[in-house]
Design a protein around this motif. Sequence first.
Motif, PDB file in Angstrom:
ATOM      1  N   CYS A  21      43.881  -4.176   0.610  1.00 58.29           N
ATOM      2  CA  CYS A  21      44.205  -3.819   1.979  1.00 58.29           C
ATOM      3  C   CYS A  21      44.390  -2.358   2.066  1.00 58.29           C
ATOM      4  CB  CYS A  21      45.371  -4.594   2.468  1.00 58.29           C
ATOM      5  SG  CYS A  21      45.357  -6.435   2.060  1.00 58.29           S
ATOM      6  N   GLU A  22      43.872  -1.917   3.262  1.00 54.92           N
ATOM      7  CA  GLU A  22      44.013  -0.637   3.544  1.00 54.92           C
ATOM      8  C   GLU A  22      45.744  -0.269   3.908  1.00 54.92           C
ATOM      9  OE1 GLU A  22      41.700   0.708   6.898  1.00 54.92           O
ATOM     10  OE2 GLU A  22      39.823   0.074   5.985  1.00 54.92           O
ATOM     11  N   ILE A  23      46.388  -1.342   4.750  1.00 55.39           N
ATOM     12  CA  ILE A  23      47.548  -1.021   5.039  1.00 55.39           C
ATOM     13  C   ILE A  23      48.175  -2.240   4.522  1.00 55.39           C
ATOM     14  CG2 ILE A  23      49.344  -1.002   6.985  1.00 55.39           C
ATOM     15  CD1 ILE A  23      47.142   0.399   8.511  1.00 55.39           C
ATOM     16  N   THR A  24      49.398  -2.527   3.880  1.00 54.07           N
ATOM     17  CA  THR A  24      50.255  -3.475   3.396  1.00 54.07           C
ATOM     18  C   THR A  24      51.569  -3.330   4.008  1.00 54.07           C
ATOM     19  OG1 THR A  24      48.865  -3.822   1.420  1.00 54.07           O
ATOM     20  CG2 THR A  24      51.259  -5.114   1.399  1.00 54.07           C
ATOM     21  N   LEU A  25      51.938  -4.218   4.771  1.00 55.30           N
ATOM     22  CA  LEU A  25      53.270  -4.280   5.295  1.00 55.30           C
ATOM     23  C   LEU A  25      54.301  -5.503   4.665  1.00 55.30           C
ATOM     24  CD1 LEU A  25      52.299  -4.499   9.013  1.00 55.30           C
ATOM     25  CD2 LEU A  25      52.853  -2.379   7.759  1.00 55.30           C
ATOM     26  N   ARG A  26      55.366  -4.738   4.099  1.00 54.73           N
ATOM     27  CA  ARG A  26      56.386  -5.897   3.283  1.00 54.73           C
ATOM     28  C   ARG A  26      57.366  -6.335   4.453  1.00 54.73           C
ATOM     29  NH1 ARG A  26      57.875  -0.992  -0.460  1.00 54.73           N
ATOM     30  NH2 ARG A  26      57.891  -0.185   1.694  1.00 54.73           N
ATOM     31  N   SER A  27      57.488  -7.719   4.537  1.00 56.06           N
ATOM     32  CA  SER A  27      58.386  -8.381   5.110  1.00 56.06           C
ATOM     33  C   SER A  27      59.387  -9.102   4.624  1.00 56.06           C
ATOM     34  CB  SER A  27      57.603  -9.407   6.462  1.00 56.06           C
ATOM     35  OG  SER A  27      58.233  -9.916   7.079  1.00 56.06           O
ATOM     36  N   SER A  28      60.599  -9.079   5.052  1.00 57.55           N
ATOM     37  CA  SER A  28      61.637  -9.726   4.219  1.00 57.55           C
ATOM     38  C   SER A  28      62.338 -10.956   5.031  1.00 57.55           C
ATOM     39  CB  SER A  28      62.883  -8.485   4.156  1.00 57.55           C
ATOM     40  OG  SER A  28      63.984  -9.269   3.430  1.00 57.55           O
ATOM     41  N   ASP A  29      62.686 -11.794   4.296  1.00 62.30           N
ATOM     42  CA  ASP A  29      63.460 -13.139   4.775  1.00 62.30           C
ATOM     43  C   ASP A  29      64.544 -13.622   3.859  1.00 62.30           C
ATOM     44  OD1 ASP A  29      64.098 -15.740   5.936  1.00 62.30           O
ATOM     45  OD2 ASP A  29      62.475 -15.349   7.033  1.00 62.30           O
ATOM     46  N   THR A  30      65.617 -13.878   4.327  1.00 64.18           N
ATOM     47  CA  THR A  30      66.603 -14.312   3.139  1.00 64.18           C
ATOM     48  C   THR A  30      66.379 -15.987   3.084  1.00 64.18           C
ATOM     49  OG1 THR A  30      67.930 -14.993   5.230  1.00 64.18           O
ATOM     50  CG2 THR A  30      68.510 -12.783   3.901  1.00 64.18           C
ATOM     51  N   HIS A  31      65.667 -16.595   3.676  1.00 57.68           N
ATOM     52  CA  HIS A  31      65.413 -18.106   3.363  1.00 57.68           C
ATOM     53  C   HIS A  31      64.350 -18.251   2.234  1.00 57.68           C
ATOM     54  CE1 HIS A  31      68.265 -19.406   6.553  1.00 57.68           C
ATOM     55  NE2 HIS A  31      67.116 -18.861   7.811  1.00 57.68           N
ATOM     56  N   PRO A  32      64.363 -19.552   1.748  1.00 56.30           N
ATOM     57  CA  PRO A  32      63.623 -19.706   0.729  1.00 56.30           C
ATOM     58  C   PRO A  32      62.191 -19.790   1.014  1.00 56.30           C
ATOM     59  CG  PRO A  32      64.755 -21.542   1.039  1.00 56.30           C
ATOM     60  CD  PRO A  32      65.483 -20.650   1.962  1.00 56.30           C
ATOM     61  N   ASP A  33      61.137 -19.831   0.146  1.00 55.23           N
ATOM     62  CA  ASP A  33      59.670 -20.016   0.461  1.00 55.23           C
ATOM     63  C   ASP A  33      59.701 -21.730   1.024  1.00 55.23           C
ATOM     64  OD1 ASP A  33      56.840 -19.403   0.660  1.00 55.23           O
ATOM     65  OD2 ASP A  33      56.522 -19.906  -1.496  1.00 55.23           O
ATOM     66  N   GLY A  34      58.841 -21.832   2.065  1.00 58.68           N
ATOM     67  CA  GLY A  34      58.618 -22.970   2.670  1.00 58.68           C
ATOM     68  C   GLY A  34      59.521 -23.153   4.018  1.00 58.68           C
ATOM     69  N   TYR A  35      60.627 -22.588   4.077  1.00 59.66           N
ATOM     70  CA  TYR A  35      61.468 -22.599   5.232  1.00 59.66           C
ATOM     71  C   TYR A  35      60.726 -22.252   6.454  1.00 59.66           C
ATOM     72  CZ  TYR A  35      66.142 -22.433   7.532  1.00 59.66           C
ATOM     73  OH  TYR A  35      67.248 -22.706   8.504  1.00 59.66           O
ATOM     74  N   PRO A  36      61.059 -22.803   7.638  1.00 59.33           N
ATOM     75  CA  PRO A  36      60.249 -22.718   8.632  1.00 59.33           C
ATOM     76  C   PRO A  36      60.059 -21.004   9.276  1.00 59.33           C
ATOM     77  CG  PRO A  36      61.293 -24.378   9.296  1.00 59.33           C
ATOM     78  CD  PRO A  36      62.035 -23.977   7.896  1.00 59.33           C
ATOM     79  N   THR A  37      60.982 -20.235   9.073  1.00 61.98           N
ATOM     80  CA  THR A  37      60.719 -18.795   9.405  1.00 61.98           C
ATOM     81  C   THR A  37      59.999 -18.138   8.402  1.00 61.98           C
ATOM     82  OG1 THR A  37      62.781 -18.468   7.976  1.00 61.98           O
ATOM     83  CG2 THR A  37      63.383 -18.565  10.546  1.00 61.98           C
ATOM     84  N   VAL A  38      59.865 -18.546   7.220  1.00 57.97           N
ATOM     85  CA  VAL A  38      59.126 -17.941   6.062  1.00 57.97           C
ATOM     86  C   VAL A  38      57.687 -18.323   6.402  1.00 57.97           C
ATOM     87  CG1 VAL A  38      58.322 -17.744   3.446  1.00 57.97           C
ATOM     88  CG2 VAL A  38      60.926 -17.894   4.403  1.00 57.97           C
ATOM     89  N   GLU A  39      57.498 -19.632   6.583  1.00 58.53           N
ATOM     90  CA  GLU A  39      56.159 -20.029   7.137  1.00 58.53           C
ATOM     91  C   GLU A  39      55.557 -19.546   8.251  1.00 58.53           C
ATOM     92  OE1 GLU A  39      54.353 -21.854   4.759  1.00 58.53           O
ATOM     93  OE2 GLU A  39      56.140 -21.182   3.528  1.00 58.53           O
ATOM     94  N   GLY A  40      56.612 -19.170   9.405  1.00 52.97           N
ATOM     95  CA  GLY A  40      56.339 -18.608  10.627  1.00 52.97           C
ATOM     96  C   GLY A  40      55.435 -17.504  10.255  1.00 52.97           C
ATOM     97  N   VAL A  41      56.141 -16.369   9.546  1.00 51.57           N
ATOM     98  CA  VAL A  41      55.600 -14.946   9.206  1.00 51.57           C
ATOM     99  C   VAL A  41      54.225 -15.071   8.620  1.00 51.57           C
ATOM    100  CG1 VAL A  41      56.244 -12.778   8.416  1.00 51.57           C
ATOM    101  CG2 VAL A  41      58.054 -14.044   9.362  1.00 51.57           C
ATOM    102  N   LYS A  42      54.290 -16.051   7.490  1.00 47.59           N
ATOM    103  CA  LYS A  42      52.964 -16.141   6.867  1.00 47.59           C
ATOM    104  C   LYS A  42      51.731 -16.630   7.766  1.00 47.59           C
ATOM    105  CE  LYS A  42      54.765 -17.880   2.284  1.00 47.59           C
ATOM    106  NZ  LYS A  42      54.819 -19.086   1.241  1.00 47.59           N
TER     107      LYS A  42
END
Length: 331
Positions: free
Chosen positions: A26-47
């Motif tokens: 990628c030309e630009i890579t943005l790192r996004s943080s979440d405290t919840h585990p993989d598979g959690y609705p907030t994590v899947e939303g950002v994915k």
Amino acid sequence: MKFVKTTFAGLLISAAFASGAAAAECEITLRSSDTHPDGYPTVEGVKAMAAEVKEKTEGRICIEVFPSSQLGEEKDTIEQTQFGVIDMVRASFGSFNDIVPITQTLSLPYLYTSPEHQHAVMDGPIGEEIAAAFEEKDLIALAYYDGGARNFYNSQKPIQTVEDLKGMKFRVMQNDVFVDMMSALGANATPMPYGEVYSSIQTGVIDGAENNFPSYDSSGHAEVAKYFTLDQHLMVPELVAVSKTSWEKLSPEDQEIMRTAAKNSATIQRQLWAEQEKASEEKVIAAGAEVIRDVDKTAFIEAMAPVYEKYVTTPEAQDLVKRIRETQPAQ
């Protein structure tokens, strides 16, 4: 604000190496943080947002999601996002109270009558006003996610009215609003660590606690406190924000792609959350929990008068609460 710590910088370097080839594409890579585990609705939303952004930019912009507090706890990652060390963060409004004070008003008890009401508030003019307050703190608000509704549960009896709560002991987080809420309802607030709740209910130290269905299920609290009252006393919005520093490096066209993808991801996240709540509700009922749905919410709301008098003290905050209550959920 604190300066970036060496250990934190080291963690970011390690994470960057771990992402390796994907970032290199990628030309630009943005790192996004979440405290919840993989598979959690907030994590899947950002994915989901990341997938749309990558598609719409033909692979030029990638968003890498780091779940499970890999980049730090919420308050730390919010600070690093303000600095531009982290590009994006997903966090609860509760973690922003000291940074963007208006978020405390948006997190008051019984402010929303339903999740749909909260969504209508956050997706409308009020949500735009809140976004402007975040921008003043070097954060660009992109999407408001659903954090679920907290409800009372206990080991003693079904709770349908305010009178049923009188004299009962409930665990709450160490938060002044929570403590004052319980006092206004005639109950006794007992702040304690989350990990102590199960044994404390089991041994009678407390009568119950409060949380959402997924937490009630996953914690095992349904085993020792079978009466779950669907009063929805607290609905705290969740936010996906990007660092203003990172945002200003994007072209207007790419910013618009990011905003659209974020909005679309909120729809996905809310649906995932609703599905998770339903699955947890069905599970605890099958295990013997009793869900009390016939609740006189009006009386609970009226009991909050002293809480609002204490925390809603300015004309601006009073007007905000009024407008929130007048907002109608989408049909």
